[in-house]
Design a protein around this motif. Structure first.
Motif: not given
Length: 249
Positions: A131-151
Motif C-alpha cells: 500500500x502506497x499513497x499516490x499524490x497527483x500534481x501538476x505544473x502550470x506555466x503561462x496558463x497551461x499544464x506543462x508537466x504532471x507528476x505521480x508521486x
C-alpha cells in the motif's frame, strides 16, 4: 513558403543525402522564422504539401520533427500552431527539496491509495502491491499544464490523511539525496489528458528517487511536454550556466 524540396542522390564515397522530410523540415523552419508568429495557425496539410511539392506522408514526418523540436504545437480543435519559446524547468538535484516545500511550484491535484506497481516497488525495495499513497500534481506555466507528476510515498500518518499530510510526512525526514533520470517518450492516454495533448505526442519522462535514512523514501514519475519544456541541470559545484536539454536556445 513556395519552395519545393527534392532529394539529391549521393555518389559512392560521399556522405548520404539528407532524406526528403529533413530537407522539408529545413525549409519549413526558414518559413516559420520569416513568415509566422507565435500562436499563428499553419495552413492545412493538403495546402502545405501542394506548396512544397511533397507527399503528405513526407510533410507529416517534417511536422513531427518540428513538434519534437518544440517549434510547432498540435492543438485539439485548432490545428498546428507556431509554438512559443520553451519554458525552462530546473530539475537539478541541487536545486530541489522534498516535494511540497514552500517554494515548490507544483499544485496537488489528488490523492489515491494504490498498490505499488512493479517498477515503483523495485525502486522502493518493497513487495509489489505494497500500500502506497499516490499524490497527483501538476505544473502550470503561462496558463497551461506543462508537466504532471505521480508521486509514490508511504501512506500518511492516518488512514484518511490528505495529500498535504503525506507530503508533510516526507518533509519531516532529513533528505539525504536524490537521483534523477530523463528519457524521451510518447504520451499515453492518461498523460495526454493531463497535458491537453494528443496521444503519442513527445514527452520527457523524469524519474526521481528521494533518499532518507539510507533508503529510497519516495518515487516521482513526472511527465513534461517536450514541445514546451526545456529541462536544465545545474553543474555540481559550479556557478556556470546550467546544462540545457532541448533543441531551442
Amino acid at each position: 513558403m513556395g519552395t519545393t524540396t527534392g532529394r539529391t542522390a549521393s555518389r559512392p564515397g560521399t556522405s548520404p543525402a539528407e532524406p526528403k522530410y529533413w530537407q522539408l523540415r529545413t525549409a519549413l523552419t526558414d518559413a516559420l522564422d520569416a513568415e509566422f508568429s507565435v500562436g499563428q495557425v499553419l495552413p492545412d496539410e493538403r495546402t502545405l504539401a501542394a506548396r512544397f511539392g511533397v507527399a503528405r506522408a513526407t510533410l507529416r514526418q517534417a511536422l513531427d520533427q518540428l513538434e519534437l523540436e518544440g517549434r510547432l504545437q498540435r492543438r485539439r480543435g485548432v490545428g498546428t500552431t507556431v509554438a512559443p519559446p520553451r519554458v525552462g524547468v530546473d530539475v537539478s538535484p541541487a536545486g530541489q527539496t522534498w516535494p511540497g516545500a514552500e517554494d515548490d511550484p507544483w499544485t496537488v491535484t489528488g490523492l489515491t491509495a494504490v498498490g505499488a506497481p512493479p517498477a515503483v516497488a523495485r525502486a522502493l525495495d518493497v513487495p509489489r502491491g505494497t500500500p502506497l499513497s499516490l499524490v497527483g500534481r501538476v505544473l502550470v506555466a503561462a496558463g497551461q499544464p506543462v508537466a504532471i507528476e505521480r508521486l509514490y510515498a508511504p501512506p500518511g500518518p492516518r488512514p484518511a490523511a490528505g495529500a498535504d499530510e503525506v507530503l508533510a510526512a516526507l518533509r519531516d525526514q532529513p533528505l539525504e539525496g536524490q537521483d534523477r533520470s530523463v528519457e524521451l517518450g510518447s504520451a499515453d492516454a492518461e498523460q495526454s489528458r493531463g497535458l491537453d495533448r494528443l496521444p503519442g505526442s513527445p514527452v520527457l519522462l523524469v524519474t526521481t528517487r528521494y533518499t532518507a535514512a539510507g533508503q529510497v523514501a519516495a518515487v516521482s514519475l513526472a511527465t513534461y511536454r517536450a514541445d514546451t519544456c526545456r529541462l536544465t541541470f545545474a553543474l555540481a559545484g559550479s556557478a556556470a550556466a546550467p546544462v540545457r536539454v532541448g533543441h531551442r536556445p
